[in-house]
Design a protein around this motif. Structure first.
Motif, PDB file in Angstrom:
ATOM      1  N   ASN A 133       8.492 -15.146 -28.104  1.00 28.43           N
ATOM      2  CA  ASN A 133       8.352 -13.660 -27.991  1.00 28.43           C
ATOM      3  C   ASN A 133       6.847 -13.828 -26.804  1.00 28.43           C
ATOM      4  N   SER A 134       6.943 -12.832 -25.960  1.00 31.57           N
ATOM      5  CA  SER A 134       5.719 -12.445 -25.074  1.00 31.57           C
ATOM      6  C   SER A 134       5.144 -11.159 -25.238  1.00 31.57           C
ATOM      7  N   THR A 135       3.937 -10.897 -25.315  1.00 33.09           N
ATOM      8  CA  THR A 135       3.152  -9.484 -25.327  1.00 33.09           C
ATOM      9  C   THR A 135       2.515  -9.346 -24.152  1.00 33.09           C
ATOM     10  N   GLY A 136       2.574 -10.133 -23.250  1.00 32.38           N
ATOM     11  CA  GLY A 136       1.482 -10.102 -21.948  1.00 32.38           C
ATOM     12  C   GLY A 136       2.250  -9.584 -20.901  1.00 32.38           C
ATOM     13  N   GLY A 137       3.424  -9.375 -20.794  1.00 31.85           N
ATOM     14  CA  GLY A 137       4.261  -9.070 -19.555  1.00 31.85           C
ATOM     15  C   GLY A 137       4.534  -7.580 -19.322  1.00 31.85           C
ATOM     16  N   THR A 138       5.376  -7.163 -18.790  1.00 34.85           N
ATOM     17  CA  THR A 138       5.653  -5.892 -18.453  1.00 34.85           C
ATOM     18  C   THR A 138       6.130  -4.759 -19.554  1.00 34.85           C
ATOM     19  N   LEU A 139       6.580  -5.807 -20.571  1.00 37.13           N
ATOM     20  CA  LEU A 139       7.061  -4.957 -21.837  1.00 37.13           C
ATOM     21  C   LEU A 139       6.293  -5.440 -22.882  1.00 37.13           C
ATOM     22  N   ALA A 140       6.211  -4.428 -23.819  1.00 39.09           N
ATOM     23  CA  ALA A 140       5.354  -4.806 -25.102  1.00 39.09           C
ATOM     24  C   ALA A 140       5.681  -5.885 -25.926  1.00 39.09           C
ATOM     25  N   ASN A 141       6.944  -6.111 -25.865  1.00 37.72           N
ATOM     26  CA  ASN A 141       7.592  -7.299 -26.372  1.00 37.72           C
ATOM     27  C   ASN A 141       8.682  -7.758 -25.378  1.00 37.72           C
ATOM     28  N   GLU A 142       9.011  -8.817 -25.318  1.00 36.23           N
ATOM     29  CA  GLU A 142       9.997  -9.470 -24.336  1.00 36.23           C
ATOM     30  C   GLU A 142      10.061 -10.852 -24.431  1.00 36.23           C
TER      31      GLU A 142
END
Length: 277
Positions: A133-142
């Motif tokens: 999971n990534s929280t640093g992209g354009t979405l909150a979680n992606e």
């Protein structure tokens, strides 16, 4: 490349993670100490003595779920893509997690083809990927698709467990594949993607929708055929898949070692008692 409408796909049902108990069966016999130790070692090597955790968003029995007028979301690698058409023009991702450290041993999913009659060209393989999971992209979680993929493997369709399904007159197919144990961290979110590898000119494939998840999924899609760019969106619907996991091998070893120490201690106790008698 506006994907043609997929026949209504069976909706995936959101099944809460559940535990199914599977135990190695043994007959009750009288063992010598060496046979007992051998049995303990075999017990360590047999993962089915532990409860298997199953996170499932596949309804049982399976039923259709419609989102935006369709029963499934396209997730396909176009083997015949040329020019500005991206091969990976459509990929969907859905999230899952477990409460403790486990090892994934199986993935299952349900999908449908746009054309599914005898003689139609079907996918020769499916690619299954897991992302952290990534929280640093354009979405909150992606899914962290810009980072090294956590897991990826392509399976020939002929080697998958495959079963045809018909729901409300529409053809679906369920798939299942066992994998080498993949260790995951409890409490951490992961994202699963399943992509059919088939020429878009021959057929289309989509992952069935489900209503058993957390109302969160992500899609990468090439919206403009003339611009080779994927647009990522967050969606409030889920897909039909399941993940099966068992305790990590280290857990088995620790339990087995504890058992062997206990056996050795009991044997020593018995010897001491017989000497003192």
């Amino acid at each position: 490349m506006d994907a043609p409408a997929i026949p209504r796909l069976l909706p995936a049902q959101h099944i809460s993670p559940k535990e199914s108990s599977m135990n190695c069966r043994t007959s009750s016999l009288s063992f010598s100490r060496y046979r007992l130790i051998l049995f303990a070692l075999l017990w360590i090597a047999c993962p089915t003595h532990a409860d298997a955790a199953v996170y499932s968003q596949i309804a049982d029995p399976f039923y259709q779920v419609i989102n935006n007028g369709a029963p499934a979301g396209r997730s396909q690698n176009d083997l015949g893509a040329t020019g500005n058409f991206l091969p990976n023009f459509a990929t969907v991702y859905d999230n899952f997690s477990f409460g403790s450290d486990l090892s994934i041993t199986n993935f299952s999913w349900v999908g449908a083809y746009e054309l599914d009659e005898p003689g139609d060209v079907l996918a020769n393989s499916f690619t299954v990927s897991v992302y952290e999971n990534s929280t640093g992209g354009t979405l909150a979680n992606e899914p962290a698709t810009s980072a090294p993929v956590f897991y990826r493997e392509t399976f020939a369709t002929a080697l998958l467990g495959e079963s045809p399904l018909t729901v409300d007159g529409l053809p679906f197919r369920s798939y299942s594949v066992d994998i080498s144990p993949l260790n995951i961290v409890g409490g951490q979110t992961y994202w699963l993607s399943v992509v059919a590898n088939v020429d878009f000119a021959d057929n289309g494939w989509a992952l069935a929708f489900s209503d058993l998840g957390d109302d969160l999924s992500v899609r990468d899609f090439q919206d403009n055929d003339n611009v080779p760019v994927l647009n990522r969106t967050s969606n409030s619907f889920d897909f039909a898949f399941s993940v099966t996991a068992v305790p990590e091998p280290g857990t088995f070893a620790a339990l087995g070692l504890t058992g062997l120490i206990g056996l050795a201690y009991r044997r020593k106790q018995q010897i001491s008692i017989s000497k003192d008698a």
